[in-house]
Structure formats: structure tokens, C-alpha cells
Design a protein around this motif. Structure first.
Motif, short mmCIF file in Angstrom:
data_model
loop_
_atom_site.label_atom_id
_atom_site.label_comp_id
_atom_site.label_asym_id
_atom_site.label_seq_id
_atom_site.Cartn_x
_atom_site.Cartn_y
_atom_site.Cartn_z
N ASP A 141 -4.23 65.85 -13.84
CA ASP A 141 -3.10 65.29 -13.12
C ASP A 141 -1.83 65.68 -13.86
O ASP A 141 -1.56 65.18 -14.96
CB ASP A 141 -3.23 63.76 -13.04
CG ASP A 141 -2.11 63.12 -12.25
OD1 ASP A 141 -1.10 63.80 -11.97
OD2 ASP A 141 -2.22 61.93 -11.91
N ALA B 13 -13.43 68.06 -13.39
CA ALA B 13 -12.25 67.19 -13.35
C ALA B 13 -10.99 68.05 -13.28
O ALA B 13 -10.93 69.13 -13.87
CB ALA B 13 -12.19 66.28 -14.58
N LYS C 184 -3.04 63.90 -17.66
CA LYS C 184 -4.33 63.33 -18.05
C LYS C 184 -5.39 63.70 -17.03
O LYS C 184 -5.10 63.87 -15.85
CB LYS C 184 -4.24 61.80 -18.15
CG LYS C 184 -3.31 61.29 -19.23
CD LYS C 184 -3.23 59.78 -19.23
CE LYS C 184 -2.27 59.28 -20.29
NZ LYS C 184 -2.13 57.80 -20.27
N ASN D 251 -17.61 59.16 -13.56
CA ASN D 251 -16.52 58.64 -14.38
C ASN D 251 -17.05 57.58 -15.34
O ASN D 251 -17.45 56.49 -14.92
CB ASN D 251 -15.43 58.03 -13.49
CG ASN D 251 -14.18 57.69 -14.27
OD1 ASN D 251 -14.22 57.38 -15.45
ND2 ASN D 251 -13.04 57.74 -13.60
N THR E 168 -9.13 62.39 -15.30
CA THR E 168 -9.59 61.07 -14.89
C THR E 168 -10.31 60.35 -16.02
O THR E 168 -10.33 59.12 -16.07
CB THR E 168 -10.52 61.18 -13.67
OG1 THR E 168 -11.55 62.14 -13.95
CG2 THR E 168 -9.74 61.60 -12.43
#
Length: 808
Positions: free
Chosen positions: A800, A797, A805, A693, A807
């Protein structure tokens, strides 16, 4: 010199250019809000302000020994100015000329330029259908089970009917909507009914997205990855092609021009379709647009049709919106539609001073209690025969939910234990009447093949209960035993949400388990044995919202830390490759640690439900402060330290060029009289292959840096969302997008400076009804402790779907 560049409505113009006449190097660019800063020496200057689609303005400035504020308002180009652009067309473009006439008067004919109140009715619906890849064996097995159930339990028939009805989902909303320019909205929902799931439904509120095509740019953050440039705007004239398809003659009404809209450059223009414009008045009667595939978050296709009502031959007033959208997975395809009706406009409202603010919508308790007779009078678009049949069947079955016997029969089907639940899925037990559910892990879930000191085996148990006022209680417990050492470990977490509106919860956490000294480290380092200790602890925590946007999270933890027993057995197969060492040796000690996190997001927008709030976000950054105190000499605590950290993070759109996100943070120990290794702060070293990240780590930092004093850490990433790569022919069809970013780290106590830049390609795939994003990146890094170098990384990834979005 600083200030703001605004348009004719006093709204900031994103990325306006400001430069000094006859000095090419003296120039700057405004930010997304129109704010700018330019540093000039004392003297006299002619400053030029310009933006695409707007008339340039020149300003004579005398710079003195102080900061001077100069705000500048730009006005759209006139029709004759836009006509001067040469598009190398072989013949006169009548369609474009008609649109130019509409653009010239759009601020007059657009009903969103005037405050108003209106009644709104929304009906969103989706239907699941089997795809050509669907395997019918699943249905056959279910039917066989249902045949057996028919013989033994007639209630199972009702459960099967309910599953069939679940193929259709529907939400109906009725509200009074208040609006004041430029973008103030307040909804008061007086009716709300949900049948089934709203997971795939779009546009159940007007507070999130506004399909106003008279604006230059549409920010549809819950639908599209990048903002959408409107064809009916000053800037859009330069980005779209226009073709007059048909002139529709009508009795006693102006001739209606049907104009085809297509993208001149699909990297920035994402709409195709038609617009219907009257002759002479240039009023818009209808819009029919489709969003070009490639920029949508969830859906494969999306279209919107808007019908306008003409008020007094001067105003185009939105009467109805029809949206259609669909998404296909391997076995199922969801086809959705939303109809929105607007009526009873009042263009002379009297708004209270406190009418508009951060609360954009309110849903009354009575809204959830509306019956069929209420909706039969409120539906402005009649139900189709299929929808009527669906509602009739659904309501008749759902009425049974109030009967205990039916609830018990449904729960008995759900609670039935079979082979696959025991082996793979886990055993669930639900009581709908009491709103409780508990789960015991499956045999597969009891196994932890990779863990500290070897594999472990043990069950976990979770429990959940919900009350009518939306308060909840949940718990999670796990107990396991080590295969190599026979030691029993475990932990439990209990939480009670006592105020859903303010997200206020209290909890307790009890742990007897292994722990890590550097819990946030590279994957190659975090499982080295010199990072392992044992811990027995108890924590009390409390989180709540003080006022809108300001959250306080606090905890108090008492813990016993000790080294691993000397006779602990490990799997040593990879010791040589990992250069593994032995666990650390130290004297067992106790620690009492308190910490608080204060987070604040200014002007946080939200919708109010009867017992909870739905946060919509803010244009401002989120600021935070974290403070940790090691409390000495209390109930045997042997620590004494104070640590503080400050930070800010924000995600924002840069016009049609993509989405940016940054994170800035700094901190230090104010007191380190008794500072244990487990309480120290570390800068995480990078993983060798995985792209971690980038908001909290670096991609090529080769050392784990403990810090005691002030440091500065910054991260930035920008997703172009196709703005660059889509300019290459056929690339938009691949749905590949580009990303770039970088980071900077300064740690004075280690004389360490590190900076890096990275760029990569990303693509989003469908994965089990979710969106999985894969990425490959090249990272360039340098600093005062390393030589310049380049590494390559990959990332995974999941989107969500609540926040829409990833992460990062």
C-alpha cells in the motif's frame, strides 16, 4: 523492580540489558522505548545497566515487598573507551580517529540539540524516461491517432502536449519550521504548488523523516524497511569502516578531511559514502551518503548530500540537502531529485506552550494560491534551464483549464468510446468542470464465472463527484442475472463524505443477493453449499472522528434472511472432491442489527490541510471495542443477542533488527436469547496452501470454532528485513528477507488450546508499477486437540503506497 533506561538526552535506550551482578540467570532486556521489568525476591542486589556504546552503571538495590521504580541514565562511552576496541588493523586508522573526535563532541556541534526556527524551501521533481525494453509501437499508434485528431480537432494537439509534459512532475513547498529537542516539529506551509503527480516524489515535508546523522539511529519509515544506523554515532563506530581519503588544504580555513564510510556488516549498516570533517574543531561541513540497495521500499537507489554552514566555529548548521532517487519498471524509469534549503535560523525562539503537539504541519489556503512571481523570490536554489522551460510550458497549458471550451475538448478525448473500452477497460465519462465521473463496466467485467449457484452476467455502474471543499459523493451499483437459474440479484452503495478533515461520512447500502453464514472462513469451506443463504437488506451507516485518534463507526441494518429456493441449480462437477452438501433449511426470518466500532490511537500525529488531515501514525497501539446488538420485536425483528469484543494492535520497529506487529483480541456474547447461525462468531480454520493474514487467522487450525463465551486470541509476526540473512555473503543482493512469528488461541468452552510458530522467506518484486511480495513459509503447530505437525504455505501481498505497508 521496573523503570526506564535513558541516554544523556533522557531518551529511552532500546533493548538495554539489565542484570544482577554474579547471578547470570537474573537478567532482562528493555523494550524499544527503554522500559524494563525485572522480578526479584526480597533481598539486596547489585544491578548492572548496560547498552552498546554506553558506559555501564552499577546500582545497589534493596528489594522490599512492593514494586520499586528504578530509572537509570547511561552516558556514551568516551573516545578513549571506544579506542580500546580491537579491530585487528595493521596500521593506525586516522579516518576513524577523526570520526571519534566528532562523535565525542556531536552533542555540542549538532544544531538539532538546540530549539530553533528557520525558513525551508523544498523542490521535488521526477522525470520519466523510456527503458531499453520499451516497445515503441505504443507511441506510434498514439501518434497516428493524434495525426487524425489534428485534422478534425486542433484541441487534441494541446492534449498531446500535456501528455508530453506529464513526463516531468514537480512540487514546490515553502514553510516556516519550528523545532525543539528532542523531536518536536511544527511546519507552517505558506506556499505549495504541485505540477503533475507527486506519486514518485520523496521528501515534500520535514515532518515525516529526519535525516539527522548525528543521531544513533535514523527511523525513515517512508523510505527504508529497517532503521538506519548512523556512522556519526557511538554505536555506529562499531558498525562502519573509516578511511581517510584526502586532506584538503584551504587558506584561512581549517584543513578539511574527506573520510570514506563503508559498512562493516551490511546486515546492520546500510550506508556508504563520505563525510567531510574539519581539523581541530571536528565540525562536519558535508555528508554524502548512499543507502545500500536492498532495504528501500520503492526506489532502486537513494542518495543524500548535506551541506552545513559553520556558526561561530562551534555549530554545524544544515544549509542544504540534495536527494537523488530512481526506480525502473519494464518500460519506464523514473529519476527523481529533491533539493531542500534552510535559511534564517533563529536559535533564540520563544515558543508558546501549545506550539508542539500531535499536529506537525499546517498548510494554509493561501499556500495553494501562490503565483510565479511569488516563487521567483522564494526559490533558494535557482531553476535549471530545463525546469524553467517546463514550468513555462506547463503553466501556459494549465491556464487553459479554466476555459470551458478546453475542458470540454479534453473530456471529449477521454470520453471517446472505442472497441477496447467496451470489451475490456470499461466506458468512462468525465466532466472536469463539474468534477464528476461515471463508469459502466466492460463486457469482460460483466462476467462472474465463479459464483454461488453458478456463473452470473450483469453490468456495474459507479459515479463520483467532488466539490471544492473536498467533500465527495460516490456510488456503486451492480445488477446481474444467473446463467443457471435466471434469477436477478444486485446491490448498491451510496456514500457522502461531508467532513473530509474528520473523515465523516454517511451512507446507505441496499442488497438483494446471496449471503454466507460463515463469511470469514477457509477458502475450502466458504464456498460449500451448506454456507449459502439469501438476503435482502438495507443498511444505514455513519463514520466519523470524535477527536484526534478516536473514531466511531456505526451502522443499523434491517435484513430478511431465507434459505435458497429448493429448485436452485448448481454446478456439481466437484461435489465428490469437496464433499459438498446441500444448502441449509430454516424458517425465513427478519433481523434488525445495530453495531458500533470505537477505535482509539493515542497521540496520533497528523498534518492539517485546508480541508483535510493527513494521518502520520503513532508509536502507541490502536485499541478498539466492537459491540453488536440484535434488536428484538421491533418492525418484525426475530433476533435478540448482544456481543462485545476488545482488541489491540500495533506495528513497531525493533532497532535495526526489523519490524514487528501484533494483534490481541477477546470477546463473548453477553446475551444469546435468540442467536442465529449467521450472527455467531467463528474462529476461521486455515487454508490448505495459502498463508492467510496472520494478524486475523491461524495457519494450521483444522476446525472452524463457533464461540459464545470468552476466548483469548493472539497473533505476532516479525519481519527481519535482512537483519539475519544478510550476514550470509551475497545474500543481500538477492533481496530475500526472513520472517518469523506465531499465534496462540484459547477457547475454554471447547477445551481447545492451539499454538503455532512459523518462519519463512520473502522477496519483493516489481509488478505493474507496484510492489508484490511473495513468501514461502513452514508452520509448526500443536495443541491439546491435535498432534504436533508441520505444514508449508505461500503468500502474495501488494504494498500500500499510501501507508508504505503490506497487509502483514
Amino acid at each position: 523492580m521496573s523503570g526506564k533506561v535513558t541516554d544523556e538526552l533522557n531518551l529511552g535506550i532500546p533493548f538495554a540489558d539489565i542484570f544482577v551482578k554474579n547471578y547470570a540467570d537474573l537478567r532482562t532486556r528493555a523494550d524499544i522505548e527503554g522500559n524494563y521489568l525485572m522480578r526479584l525476591e526480597v533481598g539486596e542486589y547489585y544491578v548492572v545497566f548496560s547498552a552498546s556504546g554506553y558506559q555501564k552503571r552499577e546500582y545497589y538495590l534493596i528489594v522490599e515487598e512492593r514494586n520499586q521504580k528504578v530509572d537509570m541514565q547511561l552516558f556514551p562511552m568516551q573516545v578513549k573507551d571506544l579506542e580500546e576496541f580491537n579491530f585487528a588493523q595493521k596500521r593506525r586508522n586516522v579516518g576513524r580517529e577523526i570520526v571519534l573526535k566528532t562523535v565525542a563532541v556531536k552533542n555540542i556541534i549538532d544544531h538539532n540539540m538546540y530549539p530553533h526556527i528557520c525558513d525551508v524551501y523544498i523542490r521535488a521533481k521526477d522525470e520519466a524516461k523510456k527503458t531499453e525494453h520499451y516497445n515503441e509501437k505504443n507511441d506510434e499508434s498514439e501518434d497516428a491517432e493524434d495525426d487524425d485528431a489534428r485534422f478534425y480537432d486542433a484541441e487534441a494537439l494541446k492534449e498531446k502536449k500535456m501528455r508530453q509534459l506529464n513526463a516531468i512532475n514537480m512540487v514546490e513547498v515553502e514553510m516556516e519550521r519550528s523545532y525543539a529537542p528532542p523531536n518536536n516539529i511544527k511546519e507552517v506551509r505558506t506556499g505549495y504548488t504541485k505540477r503533475g503527480s507527486d506519486r514518485n516524489l520523496y521528501f515534500t515535508t520535514t515532518a515525516k523523516s529526519n535525516f539527522n546523522f548525528f543521531q544513533n539511529i535514523l527511523y525513515l519509515d517512508d523510505l527504508s524497511k529497517s532503521p538506519i544506523q548512523s556512522p556519526l554515532s557511538t554505536a555506529g563506530i562499531l558498525s562502519y569502516k573509516y578511511q581517510l581519503i584526502e586532506k584538503i588544504k584551504r587558506e584561512n580555513l581549517p584543513t578539511l578531511n574527506k573520510i570514506k564510510i563503508s559498512a562493516r556488516n551490511i546486515s546492520t549498516s546500510t550506508l556508504d559514502g563520505f563525510v567531510y570533517i574539519q581539523d581541530s574543531t571536528w565540525l562536519v561541513e558535508k555528508i554524502d551518503f548512499t543507502i545500500v540497495k536492498g532495504n528501500l521500499y520503492i526506489y532502486d537507489h537513494f542518495s543524500v548530500v548535506q551541506d552545513f554552514e559553520i556558526y561561530g566555529d562551534t555549530l554545524s548548521v544544515l544549509k542544504q540537502q540534495d536527494m537523488k532517487y530512481d526506480v525502473a519498471y519494464k518500460n519506464e524509469q523514473f529519476e527523481g531529485s529533491t533539493v531542500v534549503n534552510y535559511q534564517n535560523y533563529n536559535f533564540n525562539p520563544s515558543f508558546d506552550k501549545k506550539m508542539f503537539g500531535n499536529e506537525l504541519a499546517v498548510t494554509t489556503q493561501a499556500a495553494y494560491e501562490r503565483d510565479s512571481s511569488y516563487w521567483s523570490t522564494k526559490r533558494l536554489t535557482p531553476l535549471t534551464p530545463k525546469e524553467q522551460q517546463y514550468i513555462k510550458q506547463r503553466d501556459s497549458i494549465e491556464n487553459l483549464f479554466t476555459k470551458t471550451t478546453y475542458l470540454d475538448s479534453i473530456d471529449s478525448v477521454f470520453n471517446k468510446v472505442d472497441f477496447w473500452k467496451v470489451v475490456w477497460f470499461g466506458i468512462d465519462h468525465r466532466n472536469r468542470a463539474k468534477k464528476t465521473q461515471w463508469t459502466i463496466s466492460s463486457i469482460a467485467a460483466t462476467l462472474r464465472p465463479l459464483y454461488i449457484a453458478g456463473p452470473r452476467i450483469g453490468p456495474d455502474f459507479d459515479f463520483f463527484k467532488k466539490w471544492d471543499d473536498e467533500t465527495t459523493f460516490d456510488s456503486y451499483t451492480r445488477v446481474d442475472v444467473g446463467v443457471l437459474n435466471g434469477d436477478i440479484k444486485g446491490y448498491t452503495n451510496l456514500r457522502y463524505l461531508y467532513n473530509p478533515f474528520r473523515q465523516s461520512r454517511v451512507g446507505i447500502n441496499l442488497t438483494h443477493n446471496y449471503d454466507l453464514i460463515r463469511s470469514y472462513d477457509a477458502l475450502t469451506q466458504v464456498f460449500l453449499r451448506d454456507n449459502f443463504i439469501e438476503r435482502t437488506s438495507g443498511s444505514l451507516y455513519h463514520d466519523f472522528e470524535i477527536f484526534n485518534g478516536l473514531y466511531l463507526e456505526s451502522s443499523l441494518t434491517y435484513t430478511n434472511r431465507r434459505p435458497l429456493p429448493e429448485d436452485t441449480k448448481f454446478i456439481r462437477w466437484f461435489d465428490d472432491a469437496l464433499e459438498n452438501t446441500e444448502p441449509p433449511k430454516f424458517i425465513e426470518y427478519n433481523a434488525l442489527i445495530a453495531d458500533i466500532m470505537l477505535r482509539y490511537t493515542p497521540f496520533q500525529k497528523y498534518m492539517r490541510e485546508p480541508n483535510r488531515k493527513v494521518v502520520l501514525g503513532s508509536k502507541w497501539p490502536m485499541f478498539y471495542m466492537y459491540y453488536e446488538k440484535g434488536i428484538p420485536e421491533f418492525i418484525g425483528s426475530e433476533v435478540n443477542h448482544d456481543y462485545i469484543r476488545f482488541g489491540a494492535t500495533q506495528t513497531f520497529k525493533i532497532s535495526t533488527l526489523g519490524t514487528s506487529k501484533y494483534h490481541l483480541t477477546t470477546g463473548r456474547f453477553l446475551n444469546k436469547k435468540i442467536l442465529r447461525a449467521e450472527d455467531m462468531q467463528y474462529h476461521r480454520r486455515s487454508d490448505p496452501i495459502l498463508f492467510s493474514n496472520p494478524m486475523y487467522s491461524y495457519q494450521d487450525l483444522d476446525s472452524t470454532l463457533p464461540t459464545m463465551n470468552w476466548y483469548f486470541e493472539s497473533h505476532y509476526i516479525h519481519h527481519f528485513n535482512g537483519a539475519l540473512i544478510n550476514k550470509i555473503p551475497f545474500m543481500k543482493k538477492t533481496r530475500i528477507s526472513t520472517v518469523a512469528g506465531g499465534g496462540y488461541l484459547w477457547v475454554p468452552e471447547h477445551n481447545w488450546t492451539h499454538y503455532e510458530f512459523y518462519a519463512g522467506l520473502e522477496r519483493v518484486f516489481k509488478f505493474a508499477r507496484r510492489r508484490l511480495r511473495l513468501g514461502i513459509y513452514a508452520a509448526f503447530s500443536d495443541g491439546n486437540q491435535i498432534d504436533p505437525r508441520t505444514t508449508f504455505k505461500v503468500s502474495f501481498a501488494i504494498l500500500d503506497e499510501r501507508s508504505m505497508k503490506f497487509t502483514f
